[in-house]
Design a protein around this motif. Structure first.
Motif, PDB file in Angstrom:
ATOM      1  N   HIS B 209       0.827  -1.211   0.000  1.00  0.00           N
ATOM      2  CA  HIS B 209       0.000   0.000   0.000  1.00  0.00           C
ATOM      3  C   HIS B 209       0.860   1.259   0.000  1.00  0.00           C
ATOM      4  O   HIS B 209       0.486   2.282  -0.573  1.00  0.00           O
ATOM      5  CB  HIS B 209      -0.960  -0.007   1.200  1.00  0.00           C
ATOM      6  CG  HIS B 209      -2.160  -0.880   0.979  1.00  0.00           C
ATOM      7  ND1 HIS B 209      -3.104  -0.631   0.013  1.00  0.00           N
ATOM      8  CD2 HIS B 209      -2.559  -2.031   1.591  1.00  0.00           C
ATOM      9  CE1 HIS B 209      -4.030  -1.576   0.036  1.00  0.00           C
ATOM     10  NE2 HIS B 209      -3.722  -2.448   0.993  1.00  0.00           N
ATOM     11  N   PHE B 214      -3.736   1.085  -4.298  1.00  0.00           N
ATOM     12  CA  PHE B 214      -4.801   0.109  -4.620  1.00  0.00           C
ATOM     13  C   PHE B 214      -5.648  -0.121  -3.382  1.00  0.00           C
ATOM     14  O   PHE B 214      -5.221   0.166  -2.251  1.00  0.00           O
ATOM     15  CB  PHE B 214      -4.203  -1.204  -5.136  1.00  0.00           C
ATOM     16  CG  PHE B 214      -3.543  -2.056  -4.068  1.00  0.00           C
ATOM     17  CD1 PHE B 214      -2.283  -1.753  -3.574  1.00  0.00           C
ATOM     18  CD2 PHE B 214      -4.204  -3.185  -3.547  1.00  0.00           C
ATOM     19  CE1 PHE B 214      -1.682  -2.533  -2.602  1.00  0.00           C
ATOM     20  CE2 PHE B 214      -3.604  -3.965  -2.572  1.00  0.00           C
ATOM     21  CZ  PHE B 214      -2.338  -3.642  -2.100  1.00  0.00           C
ATOM     22  N   THR B 215      -6.849  -0.661  -3.594  1.00  0.00           N
ATOM     23  CA  THR B 215      -7.748  -0.902  -2.456  1.00  0.00           C
ATOM     24  C   THR B 215      -7.644  -2.342  -1.957  1.00  0.00           C
ATOM     25  O   THR B 215      -7.348  -2.591  -0.794  1.00  0.00           O
ATOM     26  CB  THR B 215      -9.211  -0.602  -2.845  1.00  0.00           C
ATOM     27  OG1 THR B 215      -9.540  -1.400  -3.997  1.00  0.00           O
ATOM     28  CG2 THR B 215      -9.385   0.872  -3.166  1.00  0.00           C
ATOM     29  N   ASP B 216      -7.861  -3.299  -2.867  1.00  0.00           N
ATOM     30  CA  ASP B 216      -7.832  -4.697  -2.440  1.00  0.00           C
ATOM     31  C   ASP B 216      -7.271  -5.577  -3.567  1.00  0.00           C
ATOM     32  O   ASP B 216      -6.811  -5.063  -4.599  1.00  0.00           O
ATOM     33  CB  ASP B 216      -9.233  -5.160  -2.040  1.00  0.00           C
ATOM     34  CG  ASP B 216     -10.235  -4.978  -3.173  1.00  0.00           C
ATOM     35  OD1 ASP B 216      -9.804  -4.611  -4.298  1.00  0.00           O
ATOM     36  OD2 ASP B 216     -11.442  -5.195  -2.946  1.00  0.00           O
ATOM     37  N   ASP B 219      -8.624  -5.003  -7.087  1.00  0.00           N
ATOM     38  CA  ASP B 219      -8.158  -3.733  -7.645  1.00  0.00           C
ATOM     39  C   ASP B 219      -6.691  -3.842  -8.089  1.00  0.00           C
ATOM     40  O   ASP B 219      -6.314  -3.380  -9.169  1.00  0.00           O
ATOM     41  CB  ASP B 219      -8.329  -2.631  -6.585  1.00  0.00           C
ATOM     42  CG  ASP B 219      -7.993  -1.245  -7.134  1.00  0.00           C
ATOM     43  OD1 ASP B 219      -8.426  -0.943  -8.269  1.00  0.00           O
ATOM     44  OD2 ASP B 219      -7.296  -0.479  -6.444  1.00  0.00           O
ATOM     45  N   ASP B 222      -6.497  -5.749 -11.235  1.00  0.00           N
ATOM     46  CA  ASP B 222      -6.942  -4.976 -12.400  1.00  0.00           C
ATOM     47  C   ASP B 222      -5.880  -4.002 -12.903  1.00  0.00           C
ATOM     48  O   ASP B 222      -5.788  -3.751 -14.097  1.00  0.00           O
ATOM     49  CB  ASP B 222      -8.229  -4.200 -12.070  1.00  0.00           C
ATOM     50  CG  ASP B 222      -9.439  -5.133 -11.998  1.00  0.00           C
ATOM     51  OD1 ASP B 222      -9.331  -6.268 -12.494  1.00  0.00           O
ATOM     52  OD2 ASP B 222     -10.472  -4.718 -11.425  1.00  0.00           O
ATOM     53  N   LYS B 223      -5.136  -3.397 -11.962  1.00  0.00           N
ATOM     54  CA  LYS B 223      -4.151  -2.397 -12.402  1.00  0.00           C
ATOM     55  C   LYS B 223      -2.735  -2.976 -12.498  1.00  0.00           C
ATOM     56  O   LYS B 223      -1.759  -2.227 -12.620  1.00  0.00           O
ATOM     57  CB  LYS B 223      -4.197  -1.154 -11.498  1.00  0.00           C
ATOM     58  CG  LYS B 223      -3.957  -1.407 -10.033  1.00  0.00           C
ATOM     59  CD  LYS B 223      -4.059  -0.105  -9.214  1.00  0.00           C
ATOM     60  CE  LYS B 223      -5.329   0.680  -9.482  1.00  0.00           C
ATOM     61  NZ  LYS B 223      -5.745   1.508  -8.306  1.00  0.00           N
TER      62      LYS B 223
END
Lengths: 438, 438
Positions: B209, B214-216, B219, B222-223
């Motif tokens: 983090h 990113f969140t989780d 996510d 995806d990125k």
């Protein structure tokens, strides 16, 4: 010139390129002037026709080779088929009867008999022609070719001529000697016995009738299996007092082993291969469609075919026969008179092969008791006959055949198919042939 | 124990057994106690489960390996799929997020990260378990494994511990040194860096983090493509002041080259081969169904697969990569999640493959624009769906599919088929996938 080429049996000395159905003389390993690869038998046939376009060429061989011969040389070549192997005297007698009764060669015409696999230049066949002309004169009953020795070989028999002239009466013969003895023979003017005889047709036909009870070619063919195995040397040459020898000083090689064969290759590799720069004196002959990579090898021969892979030290390669005799391997590739096939997958209850039919050819009309078959045509056009029903086929067509049904395929153009065989007991012996009604 | 196995990319160092789709860790080369061959990933997975039956094993890898992993390890193993390669820090961050969000591993639980391919005994995994327990104590943020060096290797990084105790604070790290320098490190008590880290889940998730927005897990996944390539060593280890190292003195080998791999073989040969008695220190690994004959070779490695054949001097085999990088060869063999396939014939306008579907599996429902296909079922039972129509099939059945038609096959029992592909432009990229309505 009437020439009989003795095409010897199958052998494993050049495994995996030679096997029980492909003799070494059919391996395409020599580059011709057009840049195409040709086999020993194709090379020799081409050389004979170059020297004498009208030569009558007859191949004396067993029936297992007939397909490969026609496939490689076409239909024009004469073939004297030995129903079984009975050594060289019966083979030469049969071929001589074939020349007389089938080819219509006259009694006084000369015949030259030569192994199918000498690696030579065109001048060798010029010499064979001269040898035939010498035989035609009738000065001697047999005319042999004597090769000028280049080293004291232990592999060849020796001929001792009476004089040093180009053509001489033969004094005596010597069996394959030890190196020291060979050296002494050469000092006495001995020549290598190249396994070539020329004679007037009548001479051998008479000898044949003396030693075998037969009427004509057809009769000799029919009783061939009953004949005693005996070599031409033993039955004829050793007993004949009136023999001449003609010297030949040109290039002559006997390519019977991997060692000698690879020395005759025009380029170090044939087929897909990559050798890194630490390789030294390495030959690769690759008949597979995937590459062979060689690294850090010295004096090594690598050969791969659908039958297997050989990786051998150059000198050790001479001792291959007992090693490959241990291998139980089904035939993975064969040439047929109509084309060729290759096994591409073997499973428990199926066998998949790729079949190539030459344009204008068809396989036998046949059936199998214990397997179903599926033909997947992948290229070309042809006609399939199944249980008497005819059907045109092209790429993409599928034909399924149950066990017992009679089938064949005729190739209108070159035709390739993937044949899937299905059954618990798939065997090459499970085949019944039939006549196809026109 | 929660263990993440880093399964590296494809490579050609073990060509022809490894290729663009088969990484070395999937080659079945080691004999297990039952006498079956297993791959590196199967061996490591079995060893982990032997040491800790409850271990949570997660393989961090690219999507190209997912099929092979499930095929070799079954469906129970966790897989953290990297959408693309972004080096070890993003890979470990993603796997850690996967463990937390998908597997439900708690923030304070220890995680051990280890390469997928160490050649070790069970005691190594006992040591990994101990390493995880050490990390759980929280005395340090990272716990590494230090291998007691057996020679001054130039291939590994070195860890200098502060003390000679079993567990010590790390003093400093050293990059791969020259041999002389390595000798000096070892004299100072340095250990090889085995590429193993243990940490409490929270530690790496926090680092992730800090460095990535990113969140989780979903996510981050995806990125993933937008992330910078950076190694875990560079991003985390080199910046962390509070690191411990645990010594390991057991057997540990890195089998990355033919040379090291063949030294670990239980028997000198795998697959059909005959070596004559003049061969010395020769290894053969043959995945083909025809024999390899070796004669008079010394210190040579021979390996054959559907991709090609390698014949290499043992030492030279380390330099294979640039040689095989030159080779343009289509993929001839691949493992899939549903089974495997092998190319058995390549022709101008056709390709023939053998497909094996594992019981209970099916391939994707798909179509091709530019080729027709024919399935010849050779064993097993299954269900074919073509353009929505379902049909039971068994050995001997044929299914023809025109270009554009949607098709799949489900294997009720293990099912094998010969697939004939027909078209002028056959390509693995000509494939559209569809959902199959239940």
């Amino acid at each position: 010139m009437n020439i009989v080429l003795l095409s010897g049996g199958s052998g494993k000395r050049l495994w995996p390129l030679s096997n029980d159905v492909r003799s070494k003389q059919f391996i395409k390993i020599f580059k011709n002037e057009k840049g195409d690869y040709e086999s020993m038998v194709q090379r020799v046939y081409r050389q004979i026709k170059t020297v004498d376009a009208d030569a009558t060429v007859t191949i004396a061989t067993s029936k297992t080779q007939v397909s490969a011969i026609h496939n490689q040389l076409g239909e024009d070549v004469g073939v004297s088929v030995e129903p079984c192997r009975r050594d060289t005297f019966p083979a030469i007698a049969l071929a001589t009867a074939y020349l007389h009764d089938i080819q219509g060669i006259g009694m006084d015409e000369p015949v030259v008999v030569c192994p199918v696999d000498p690696y030579v230049k065109d001048d060798y066949f010029e010499a064979l022609k001269a040898l035939g002309e010498q035989a035609a004169k009738g000065e001697a009953n047999l005319c042999l070719m004597g090769i000028e020795p280049t080293y004291p070989s232990e592999k060849y028999g020796y001929i001792l001529p009476a004089t040093k002239e180009q053509i001489s009466v033969v004094d005596t013969f010597r069996e394959k000697p030890e190196e020291e003895t060979a050296r002494a023979y050469i000092a006495q003017g001995a020549l290598w016995n190249g396994g070539v005889f020329a004679y007037r047709l009548k001479y051998v036909l008479d000898k044949a009738h003396e030693l075998i009870d037969f009427t004509d070619y057809a009769d000799l063919f029919d009783k061939y299996e009953t004949l005693t195995k005996i070599s031409f040397d033993y039955a004829v040459v050793e007993k004949e007092p009136n023999i001449q020898v003609m010297r030949f000083a040109g290039e002559w090689k006997d390519l019977g082993t991997w060692n000698t064969l690879t020395e005759a290759m025009d380029e170090p590799t044939i087929g897909a291969s990559v050798l890194n720069d630490t390789c030294n004196h390495v030959n690769v002959i690759n008949e597979l469609n995937v590459p062979i990579v060689c690294m850090g090898l010295k004096d090594v021969i690598v050969s791969a075919s659908p039958e297997g892979i050989l990786v051998s030290d150059r000198e050790q390669s001479s001792y291959i026969k007992p090693i490959v005799d241990q291998i139980q391997q089904q035939i993975m590739f064969a040439e047929k008179s109509w084309g060729s096939f290759r096994v591409i997958d073997v499973d428990e209850a199926s066998l998949t092969i790729k079949v190539t039919l030459n344009s204008g050819h068809s396989m036998n009309y046949h059936s199998h008791q214990r397997r179903d078959e599926i033909w997947n045509v992948i290229s070309g056009e042809g006609t399939v006959t199944v249980d008497g029903m005819e059907q045109a086929v092209k790429a993409g067509d599928v034909v399924t055949m149950q066990a017992g049904c009679r089938h064949t395929i005729f190739a209108v153009t070159e035709l390739k198919l993937i044949e899937v065989q299905l059954g618990e007991e798939i065997s090459v012996h499970d085949k019944q042939k039939f006549e196809l009604d026109a």
